[in-house]
Write a protein that holds these residues in place. Structure first.
Motif, short mmCIF file in Angstrom:
data_model
loop_
_atom_site.label_atom_id
_atom_site.label_comp_id
_atom_site.label_asym_id
_atom_site.label_seq_id
_atom_site.Cartn_x
_atom_site.Cartn_y
_atom_site.Cartn_z
N VAL A 146 -23.50 -3.53 32.67
CA VAL A 146 -24.48 -2.72 31.95
C VAL A 146 -25.49 -3.67 31.30
N THR A 147 -26.77 -3.35 31.47
CA THR A 147 -27.81 -4.15 30.85
C THR A 147 -28.82 -3.24 30.15
N ARG A 148 -29.46 -3.80 29.14
CA ARG A 148 -30.55 -3.09 28.47
C ARG A 148 -31.68 -4.07 28.24
N GLY A 149 -32.83 -3.81 28.85
CA GLY A 149 -33.96 -4.73 28.74
C GLY A 149 -33.63 -6.12 29.23
N GLY A 150 -32.71 -6.21 30.19
CA GLY A 150 -32.35 -7.50 30.77
C GLY A 150 -31.17 -8.19 30.10
N ARG A 151 -30.76 -7.73 28.92
CA ARG A 151 -29.61 -8.36 28.25
C ARG A 151 -28.31 -7.64 28.63
N ASP A 152 -27.26 -8.43 28.80
CA ASP A 152 -25.97 -7.87 29.17
C ASP A 152 -25.32 -7.17 27.98
N ILE A 153 -24.66 -6.04 28.28
CA ILE A 153 -23.94 -5.29 27.27
C ILE A 153 -22.48 -5.21 27.70
N ASN A 154 -21.60 -5.71 26.89
CA ASN A 154 -20.17 -5.71 27.21
C ASN A 154 -19.51 -4.47 26.63
N LEU A 155 -18.94 -3.66 27.54
CA LEU A 155 -18.29 -2.42 27.13
C LEU A 155 -16.82 -2.44 27.51
N SER A 156 -16.01 -1.76 26.72
CA SER A 156 -14.62 -1.55 27.09
C SER A 156 -14.58 -0.53 28.23
N PRO A 157 -13.48 -0.44 28.96
CA PRO A 157 -13.40 0.56 30.03
C PRO A 157 -13.68 1.98 29.56
N THR A 158 -13.19 2.33 28.37
CA THR A 158 -13.44 3.68 27.84
C THR A 158 -14.91 3.88 27.50
N GLU A 159 -15.52 2.88 26.87
CA GLU A 159 -16.94 2.97 26.54
C GLU A 159 -17.80 3.08 27.79
N PHE A 160 -17.43 2.32 28.83
CA PHE A 160 -18.17 2.38 30.09
C PHE A 160 -18.11 3.78 30.69
N LYS A 161 -16.92 4.33 30.73
CA LYS A 161 -16.75 5.66 31.31
C LYS A 161 -17.48 6.72 30.50
N LEU A 162 -17.46 6.58 29.19
CA LEU A 162 -18.14 7.53 28.32
C LEU A 162 -19.65 7.47 28.54
N LEU A 163 -20.20 6.26 28.59
CA LEU A 163 -21.64 6.10 28.81
C LEU A 163 -22.03 6.60 30.20
N GLU A 164 -21.22 6.29 31.21
CA GLU A 164 -21.50 6.76 32.57
C GLU A 164 -21.57 8.28 32.61
N HIS A 165 -20.61 8.92 31.97
CA HIS A 165 -20.55 10.38 32.00
C HIS A 165 -21.82 10.98 31.37
N LEU A 166 -22.29 10.40 30.29
CA LEU A 166 -23.49 10.89 29.63
C LEU A 166 -24.75 10.60 30.46
N MET A 167 -24.81 9.40 31.05
CA MET A 167 -26.01 9.00 31.79
C MET A 167 -26.18 9.78 33.09
N ARG A 168 -25.09 10.29 33.63
CA ARG A 168 -25.19 11.01 34.90
C ARG A 168 -25.92 12.34 34.74
N SER A 169 -25.96 12.87 33.54
CA SER A 169 -26.62 14.16 33.32
C SER A 169 -27.47 14.11 32.06
N PRO A 170 -28.60 13.37 32.10
CA PRO A 170 -29.46 13.28 30.91
C PRO A 170 -29.90 14.67 30.46
N GLY A 171 -29.79 14.90 29.17
CA GLY A 171 -30.19 16.18 28.61
C GLY A 171 -29.07 17.18 28.48
N ARG A 172 -28.02 17.02 29.26
CA ARG A 172 -26.91 17.97 29.18
C ARG A 172 -26.08 17.70 27.93
N VAL A 173 -25.77 18.74 27.20
CA VAL A 173 -24.98 18.62 25.98
C VAL A 173 -23.50 18.82 26.32
#
Length: 231
Positions: A146-173
């Motif tokens: 995971v990167t933001r503006g070119g910098r690496d972001i280190n996530l735990s497996p749970t954080e990665f999965k949580l962010l992935e789930h949110l990013m797959r459907s932007p705007g969905r609550v």
């Protein structure tokens, strides 16, 4: 956009297993256990792929495949046939009817998901993109980087999965319960406040200084990935 999978399987344990695993991988699923219901479901909400059991109550899978291929509105929907029939002639028959792939029971669920991704990648590459990008935030699902503006972001497996789930459907609550089920699993009891804790940690890692927060809190409901997030 999440790929929508219609699972047509009359064995309830297998239907539940497939739904759970596909949803855990970011797909959106609907299920049917009777062949007579499928055409109506497809008309109501056209799926991106159908997983279709050969032997069903009502219309058989093979007859459903024929009907779907005969109609201009549905002829291009990818279909994977599931069956206990393993003989070569039966496989040929299933493929000749119009199925895109043929999987014999018992089968590996990860392999089925991989086959589904492969078929969807050919039919609609954007649906199964292996790199999610929103604004300056990028998530490579292959390398789990995971990167933001070119910098690496280190996530735990749970954080990665949580962010992935949110990013797959932007705007969905998503409610906290929905996020718990998708990230931690339906069979595990965890207090809903756990979601708040992990969202807080996630924000602390991906946001730096005055960078805009891509995660939106919906008071009294849950969380969403901000569809207007531009980084």
């Amino acid at each position: 956009m999440n790929a929508r999978i219609l699972i047509v399987e009359d064995e309830e344990p297998l239907q539940v297993l497939l739904s759970y695993n596909f949803e855990a991988e970011g797909f959106v699923t609907r299920s049917a256990s009777n062949g007579d219901d499928v055409e109506v479901l497809v008309e109501e909400d056209r799926p991106d792929l159908i997983i279709l059991d050969w032997m069903l109550p009502g219309l058989s899978g093979i007859e459903l495949c024929r009907r779907l291929r005969a109609r201009s509105e549905t002829r291009d929907i990818p279909i994977i046939m599931l069956t206990a029939r393993g003989e070569e002639q039966e496989r040929i028959r299933g493929l000749a009817t119009g199925a895109d792939d043929y999987v014999v029971k018992p089968f590996s669920v990860p392999e089925l998901i991989a086959r589904a991704r492969s078929i969807l990648r050919r039919a609609n590459p954007e649906i199964v993109a292996e790199v999610l990008r929103v604004g300056d935030l990028a998530m490579d699902l292959r390398t789990r980087r995971v990167t933001r503006g070119g910098r690496d972001i280190n996530l735990s497996p749970t954080e990665f999965k949580l962010l992935e789930h949110l990013m797959r459907s932007p705007g969905r609550v998503y409610t906290r319960e929905q996020l718990l089920n998708a990230v931690w699993g339906r069979d595990i009891y965890i207090d809903e406040r756990t979601v708040d804790v992990h969202i807080g940690r996630l924000r602390g890692v991906i946001n730096r200084g005055r960078e805009p927060d891509p995660i939106r809190t919906v008071r009294g409901i849950g969380y969403a990935f901000n569809e207007r997030f531009a980084g």
